[in-house]
Write an enzyme that holds these catalytic residues in place. Structure first.
Site, mmCIF file in Angstrom:
data_model
loop_
_atom_site.group_PDB
_atom_site.id
_atom_site.type_symbol
_atom_site.label_atom_id
_atom_site.label_comp_id
_atom_site.label_asym_id
_atom_site.label_seq_id
_atom_site.Cartn_x
_atom_site.Cartn_y
_atom_site.Cartn_z
ATOM 1 N N GLY A 44 7.404 9.948 177.644
ATOM 2 C CA GLY A 44 6.460 10.574 178.542
ATOM 3 C C GLY A 44 5.157 10.350 178.617
ATOM 4 N N SER A 46 9.284 5.807 172.959
ATOM 5 C CA SER A 46 7.755 6.234 173.213
ATOM 6 C C SER A 46 7.091 7.323 172.766
ATOM 7 C CB SER A 46 7.600 6.133 174.865
ATOM 8 O OG SER A 46 6.322 6.049 175.209
ATOM 9 N N MET A 47 6.779 8.331 173.426
ATOM 10 C CA MET A 47 6.090 9.613 172.775
ATOM 11 C C MET A 47 7.240 10.166 172.254
ATOM 12 S SD MET A 47 2.935 10.570 173.171
ATOM 13 C CE MET A 47 2.454 8.897 172.445
ATOM 14 N N HIS A 61 6.321 1.601 171.465
ATOM 15 C CA HIS A 61 5.658 0.593 172.274
ATOM 16 C C HIS A 61 4.209 1.351 172.616
ATOM 17 C CE1 HIS A 61 7.078 2.190 176.339
ATOM 18 N NE2 HIS A 61 6.379 3.230 175.508
ATOM 19 N N ASP A 70 8.304 -3.357 173.586
ATOM 20 C CA ASP A 70 9.220 -2.367 173.348
ATOM 21 C C ASP A 70 10.105 -2.746 172.039
ATOM 22 O OD1 ASP A 70 8.454 -1.301 175.710
ATOM 23 O OD2 ASP A 70 10.268 -1.441 176.567
#
Length: 195
Positions: A71, A100-101, A125, A175
């Site tokens: 997000g 991610s987050m 990432h 990623d």
């Protein structure tokens, strides 16, 4: 049992009978859920609950269960900062995916109290932005800010994983998907749950 928000039988300590409560109300037992994309609304809800529960009992630990595709960067950093600010230890538990987050929040749990379920996945990432929507001048300012955010995020991963700045920076170039055991070897989690 109604369809929609999952409900579970829950019995409060001292009560004989259980009642059906929506799963997100388990915060009464200090169980919080990050089960969607991190945005301003979700971030504010998690922050509000962490602060409220800390006021209620500043010594009782919090548990954040994560199954998130990631997000927005700033709301994710706000959740991370709150976890560092509140006095109780915050356990983070990855179930499903912390991408991610989501992985940034996961790594922010109290060191030694970060856990992944055996079949969970973690992905990290670099932060991204929507440059294509900006004017040229705004693009340059946004790129500079994005570089600052990337350095902040990299520094946090370095501090929380024990990996070198170079290794984390290299990993953030693309990623990087990790199994639970790979995330443990990378220092993002401390333990893999035993089934």
């Amino acid at each position: 049992m109604p369809i929609g928000v999952p409900k579970v039988p829950f019995r409060s300590p001292g009560e004989e009978d259980a009642s059906w409560v929506d799963i997100y109300r388990l915060y009464r037992e200090r169980l919080l859920f990050l089960g969607q994309e991190v945005d301003n609304e979700l971030s504010n809800q998690l922050i509000g609950l962490m602060v409220y529960l800390t006021i209620e009992d500043r010594n009782k630990e919090l548990y954040v269960f994560i199954n998130s595709p990631g997000g927005w960067v700033i709301p994710g950093i706000a959740v991370y900062d709150t976890m560092q600010f509140v006095p109780p230890d915050v356990h983070t538990i990855c179930m499903g995916l912390a991408a991610s987050m989501g992985s940034f929040v996961l790594v922010g749990g109290e060191i030694t109290k970060r856990l992944a379920f055996p079949h969970a996945w973690v992905m990290m990432h670099q932060p991204a932005s929507s440059f294509y929507e900006s004017q040229t001048g705004e693009f340059i300012l946004e790129a500079e800010e994005l570089l600052n955010l990337r350095e902040t995020i990299t520094t946090v991963y370095v501090q929380r994983t024990g990996k070198s700045f170079w290794v984390v920076s290299e990993d953030m170039e693309r990623d990087v998907f990790m199994s639970a055991t790979e995330a443990q070897a990378h220092g993002i989690v401390d333990l893999v749950a035993v089934g």
